[in-house]
Scaffold this motif. Structure first.
Motif: not given
Length: 124
Positions: A113-123
């Motif tokens: 979930a943390g990795l997904q949040d980070h990836r979505l914020k970068e996008a």
């Protein structure tokens, strides 16, 4: 689902809610509960808090009745424990039960979930 035994809640004078026993928690139900983004957010916040939180402490962009539904699903599927203390409904992650039944599951879900949040914020 079996009714909650009068454990900690009864000792403190708090009202209790029905929770599945550890033996009644099933992986498919836990995964179902975690599959919803709002419920996953609740679990992430509870895990980060490492303590019980009031429902109002976790802001969700949904109606109060929808919040109630999400908390009920998490409780009925054995992911969280809820107890009333006065008028506050306190929520805690059933970390010990989940780690015993499914070692590494919650850590993996939280990490993902943390990795997904980070990836979505970068996008953005």
């Amino acid at each position: 689902m079996s009714p909650e035994t009068p454990a900690a809640g009864a000792a403190s004078g708090a009202r209790s809610l029905p929770h599945p026993s550890r033996e009644d928690i099933r992986l498919a139900q836990v995964l179902h509960a975690l599959a919803d983004p709002m419920r996953l957010r609740i679990v992430c916040v509870l895990a980060a808090a490492d303590d019980e939180l009031n429902c109002a402490d976790i802001e969700l962009p949904v109606s109060k009745s929808t919040c109630t539904h999400h908390y009920r699903v998490l409780r009925e599927h054995g992911v969280i424990q809820q107890v009333y203390r006065g008028t506050a409904k306190m929520n805690g992650l059933r970390r010990d039960d989940l780690d015993t039944l499914f070692p590494g599951l919650i850590d993996g879900v939280l990490r993902a979930a943390g990795l997904q949040d980070h990836r979505l914020k970068e996008a953005r």
